[in-house]
Structures are given as C-alpha cells and as structure tokens.
Design an enzyme around this catalytic site. Structure first.
Site, mmCIF file in Angstrom:
data_model
loop_
_atom_site.group_PDB
_atom_site.id
_atom_site.type_symbol
_atom_site.label_atom_id
_atom_site.label_comp_id
_atom_site.label_asym_id
_atom_site.label_seq_id
_atom_site.Cartn_x
_atom_site.Cartn_y
_atom_site.Cartn_z
ATOM 1 N N ARG A 199 43.425 34.347 42.723
ATOM 2 C CA ARG A 199 42.163 35.051 42.915
ATOM 3 C C ARG A 199 40.998 34.085 42.762
ATOM 4 N NH1 ARG A 199 39.706 39.245 45.384
ATOM 5 N NH2 ARG A 199 38.594 40.687 44.013
ATOM 6 N N THR A 234 41.296 41.739 54.487
ATOM 7 C CA THR A 234 42.540 41.304 53.849
ATOM 8 C C THR A 234 43.717 41.287 54.833
ATOM 9 O OG1 THR A 234 41.697 42.231 51.788
ATOM 10 C CG2 THR A 234 44.007 41.642 51.814
ATOM 11 N N ASP A 264 33.087 42.097 44.443
ATOM 12 C CA ASP A 264 34.107 42.918 43.794
ATOM 13 C C ASP A 264 33.850 43.067 42.298
ATOM 14 O OD1 ASP A 264 35.360 43.377 46.146
ATOM 15 O OD2 ASP A 264 37.170 42.225 45.717
ATOM 16 N N SER A 313 40.486 43.285 41.660
ATOM 17 C CA SER A 313 40.982 43.420 43.032
ATOM 18 C C SER A 313 41.844 44.666 43.145
ATOM 19 C CB SER A 313 41.813 42.191 43.414
ATOM 20 O OG SER A 313 42.473 42.388 44.643
ATOM 21 N N GLY A 326 43.016 46.525 53.338
ATOM 22 C CA GLY A 326 42.122 47.648 53.553
ATOM 23 C C GLY A 326 41.333 48.034 52.328
#
Length: 602
Positions: free
Chosen positions: A117, A402, A442, A466, A488
C-alpha cells in the site's frame, strides 16, 4: 539476477498473445464447471495440473501464461500480468500505485500476505487536506493533483514477492510488458471510454500520449508507449533501485513538487524509505469453509468476514439467489459491517484496530441478531467490540478504479493480487510513462472532531485505509476452493462477499457468482441495486421489507480461479474485458454485459 534473460520467451509470448487477441474477438471454449457458468466444449483440453491466469485484460493474462509456460511460479506470472496491465490498462493500475498480495503455498499449505500500500509523505499531517480557513479543501484539490499522491508501493511489493517465491529471473518477468509497450497494443473500448469520461485531470506525458490531436486515442488504434518500455527495460536490468533511490525517484518528486495549482512536499527520502510489509492474514470460517483475506491497513478482508459471519445463522441456500429476502439479508449485513469498518479500521502501525474483537463470535452474534428477514434496521450504528478505542465517525466515501488478478501455477501455488492507482488515471500526473496514484484521499480529510482522533486520519508514513480484499477460500479438507478479488472502490467488499455466498450457498460456479448483480449498502439505509441485472425486478419486494432502493450503474470488475473436481477453472467479470486463460490455451467463454457506467462493454 536482474540482468538475467529468459531464452525463448519472445516466441512463447508471441504464440500466447495470438491466443489472447483471438480471445478478444471471439473467446474459445473452456472446460465445463459446475452450474454451467461457462460454455463447455468437447474440444476443450484437459486442464488438470495446468497453470491458469484470470485478469482484466486478455493481453495481460497472456503475459502471465507466457511466464507460466516457461516454468515460472504463480508469483512470477502475477508480476508479469501486473506489468502488462500497466501498459494496456493504465487507467486502473501500475507501478505508480500500490497493491495487496495474498498467497497460498502448495507445499506447506501456508497463507502469506504482502502489503504494498502507498504511504503518505513524511511531511503529511492531519491538516494535509485542510485549507487555511480550517475547512477541507475543494474536492478537485483533494481527489486529483499532487496532494492526492502517495509513495508508490507496487514495485517494492513485487520485488519482495519475487525474492520469496519467484523462480524465473526478475528481468524475464518484464519482457511481455516491454514488448506490448514498445511494439504497441490495440486500444479497446474500455481504455477509450475511460479517457473520454474520466481523464479531464490528466497532464504531461499522459496527455500527450493518450490525447493525440487533443482527442482520446481512438478504438482500434495501435498505441505505442516507448517511455514506459524504456522504464521497464531499466527496471528489468537494474531492479527497483532507480525507482526508489535513483533518477526515476527524483523525477517523481520533481513532478509532484512542481505540480499546479497545489504541489506536494514529498521528498526523495520518502521514496527511499518505502518498505513493503508482510502482514498477518485475517481468517475465519463460513459454513465449514476457511476464508482468508488481507488484514489492516485493508478494511476489505475484515469487512468481508464480518458480512459472512453475520449471515451464517440464516439459511441462504434454502432462500436461493432469486429470493429478495436473501438480498435484503446481504444488504443488512453489509450495513452493519461497513459501520464498524468506517469507525475502527486504519493502518495498524498507527492506530489500534480491534481485529480480535471484530471477529469475536459473541460480538458477531450480537450484531447478527439485529438482522431480521422481514424488516430493515431503523438506525445503523457501529458496535463496540472488545478492545475498541473511542473513535469519531466519519462520512462514507467511495472511489472507483483498481484491477485484480488470480494466478495458479502448475504446482498449485496461488497468488491473488489486487493492484491500484485508485481513481481513473490516478492523480493525473505522470512521469517515465506511468501514472502516479491518487491514494491519499482514502484517508479521512478531517483528523478529529468533538475531541476524538479518527482512525484513518492522515499522518506521515501512514497507509490509507483500503477496501481491496484479495481472498482465498479453503474447502473443509484444507484444499483451495476459490481465489477471488475485485475492483471498484468500496464495492469490492460486497462483490467478494456476494461471490462467496454464490459459490458456497447457491452452488454457482465462480463465473456465475461474479456475474450476479450486486446489492450495495455501505453503512446507510439506502441500498444500491446494479442496473441491467436480475435484481432490478426485486425493487417492489425489497421495498416491502423496508429497504430504500435505488437502481444505479455500478463500476464492478472481479476475477477468480476455482478448483472443482481436481481441475482449475478461470472466471472473469462479464462487465470487463477480462478472461481466464490456462497454459493449454483454453480461454474462458464469457457473455459480455454492457456496463452503463461508461457505455462500453468493459
């Protein structure tokens, strides 16, 4: 290691790419699964003991197959597939972003994960997205541009996975993607429509490349990206060093430091300090099957497990996939699980995530008891699991984008990887032929309220929460039944939970389970039903159960491999251009579904 080459790879790639291009036009038949999810054919070759790749683009799947056919591991093939996706699907993933990796080891039945990440620059703090007036910045300045971009982790995670589980030389894994970027690839509807609809923020190299003459590159055009080919050639021969500590790192920093209207204070030290991390998988049982997924900083795995466990007391099998009550129960379980997700989950290196408490059977039983088959919960509230600190609730947000891939090699090792640059074309900023991510939105933009710090607030070096949830499901005997993941945004969680219910409760093939419509209720009373699916007809029945329902387009995209009767079978989302492809040349047959989100067969 990095200068090693692979003899014969180009010939194998050319043969496999021909199969992939044929698959784009008219997919050939593959082996029949239970439930009739894919067309069967007497001519389909026996797939027992073969390798298999499921990916969102057939050319990327072909890259992975080429590596498997050279004796590569599932790890090698997953890396090659991701690099090829960077070329043909630049709007969704690439080395400018991050990933989560879940792996099953066939020899020791191990489950391992790698957290690739992205991280916030060291200079970031809780006011990263707060203006001088103390209010959050305008959305355009939060969701695109330099402030949205974190330190990329995908390449570091690939290198770490290769060190642990790779078989072929590192340089060999880049060759399929280099060939696609250098020699060109045919632009499909999906890339064209992504450019047309979602790329107003794209600048620099990307704008010049993808908008020749000021217009999105046309469908059917052969597009070459020599800058990306050159970058991949360097990384193939030199390893990740130039990206994190060399001139590519300097150019990433330069691009973000000089961006307008707002720049980022990211430094080369931020890139040099990046580390991919091994994390503990989160696992629980569902009707005797073991389900393992990615733990924090992903919220995806925990939330999927909570949805499933809260449903376990209901007879979903007896209700069946055509029952409005079954979909109502799914929506209710989603609401409760997302409420806990939004309150408690974040980067475990910075905040205490009560993983044990959230998965405690007694706690989940209390949450499940709130769900009733004949009515809808009046007020959705997060629970209080053991070990939960006080948190401030934050508004739910969602981002599309993604890509996902599932790979099994001939030895039975499984790699399930979800990789992303977040929104379409990420931050819009590009360098060296790839897009830079926009993952930092995010985080929750407001760090505190009413005296409480939010779990997912911005901090230097921290990883944003996430929804990505690469997942592997094990049979009661311990063998792999299914590996599934999705793209998505926050719908990822619901897509995976729905697919697992479809396979385990409704006896569907992975292909049919992925193809089912979706009910999406992320912590609110409103449930979104995917338009153009069988669920739209259930609106009156759902409303009688107290559901507030809207029928909308949803940007969904899932991939899977499953093992049935000793045979590996691929599955891919009919909303995408994806395929399942094996090392014998069998390609999944999929009846494509028009995705009204962008007017294309994605």
């Amino acid at each position: 290691m990095f200068r090693s080459s692979l003899i014969g790879l180009r010939a194998s790639l050319a043969l496999t790419a021909t199969t992939a291009l044929a698959a784009c036009a008219a997919p050939v038949a593959t082996m029949p699964p239970p439930g009739g999810g894919m067309a069967s054919s007497a001519q389909a070759r026996d797939a027992t003991g073969t390798g298999l790749v499921s990916a969102a683009d057939p050319r990327a799947a072909a890259a992975g197959i080429a590596i498997l056919n050279q004796g590569g591991s599932s790890t090698d093939a997953a890396i090659a597939t991701m690099l090829a996706l960077n070329v043909v699907e630049p709007q969704n993933s690439g080395i400018g972003g991050g990933l989560f990796w879940l792996r099953h080891g066939a020899d020791d039945h191990s489950i391992a994960t790698i957290d690739g990440r992205e991280t916030a620059p060291a200079a970031a703090d809780g006011n990263w997205f707060v203006g001088q007036d103390g209010k959050p910045l305008p959305p355009a300045q939060i969701y695109t541009g330099a402030l949205s971009s974190g330190v990329p982790g995908a390449l570091a995670a690939m290198a770490q996975a290769h060190r642990r589980w790779g078989k072929l030389p590192w340089a060999a894994l880049f060759q399929p993607a280099i060939a696609l970027a250098r020699d060109g690839f045919v632009v499909t509807d999906r890339l064209h429509n992504g450019l047309k609809l979602y790329s107003q923020h794209v600048t620099g190299w990307a704008k010049d490349t993808y908008f020749p003459g000021g217009q999105p590159v046309a469908v059917g055009t052969t597009l070459k990206t020599p800058a990306l080919a050159e970058t991949f050639e360097r990384l193939a021969s030199q390893g990740p060093e130039p990206f994190y500590k060399g001139d590519i790192a300097k150019d990433i920093v330069e691009a973000l430091n000089t961006a307008k209207p707002l720049s980022s204070p990211i430094t080369t030290a931020d890139l040099a300090a990046y580390q991919a991390k091994e994390r503990a998988a989160v696992c629980d049982s569902y009707r005797g099957y073991k389900v393992c997924s990615m733990g924090p900083p992903s919220s995806g795995g925990l939330t999927v497990l909570m949805i499933l466990k809260q449903l376990e007391r209901f007879d979903m099998k007896a209700l069946g996939k055509d029952s409005p009550v079954a979909w109502h129960l799914l929506a209710e379980s989603e609401r409760l699980a997302y409420a806990d997700r939004n309150l408690y989950m974040g980067d475990p290196d910075f905040v205490g995530v009560p993983v044990k408490g959230l998965l405690d059977p007694a706690y989940l039983a209390r949450r499940s008891a709130l769900i009733q088959p004949d009515r809808t919960i009046a007020v959705i509230e997060p629970g209080t699991p053991d070990g939960a600190p006080e948190r401030q609730r934050v508004p739910f947000r969602d981002d599309p984008g993604t890509s996902d891939l599932a790979v099994v090699d001939k030895q039975g090792n499984v790699s399930q990887v979800t990789t992303t640059i977040n929104g379409y074309f990420g931050s819009g900023i590009s360098t060296h032929g790839f897009m830079l991510n926009n993952e930092l939105p995010d985080f929750d933009p407001v760090p505190s309220q009413d005296g409480y710090l939010v779990a997912n607030r911005v901090a230097g070096g921290k990883r944003p929460r996430s929804s990505m949830a690469p997942t592997i499901v094990y049979n009661p005997d311990g063998t792999v039944r299914l590996a599934v993941g999705a793209a998505g945004g926050a719908t990822i969680i619901c897509q995976i939970a729905k697919a697992i219910v479809g396979v385990i409760d409704w006896d569907l093939s992975a292909q049919d389970a992925i193809a089912l419509g979706l009910i999406y209720a992320p912590g609110s009373k409103v449930a979104s039903l995917e338009e153009g699916t069988e669920l739209a007809a259930m609106v009156p029945a759902l409303e009688k159960l107290g559901e507030s329902v809207k029928v909308v387009p949803l940007g969904l995209k899932a991939n899977a491999v499953e093992k049935v009767g000793g045979r590996w079978i691929g599955a891919a989302d009919p909303r995408s251009e994806g395929v399942g492809m094996d090392t014998l040349g069998n390609v999944t047959v999929i009846k494509r579904r028009k995705n009204s989100l962008n007017g294309a067969h994605e």
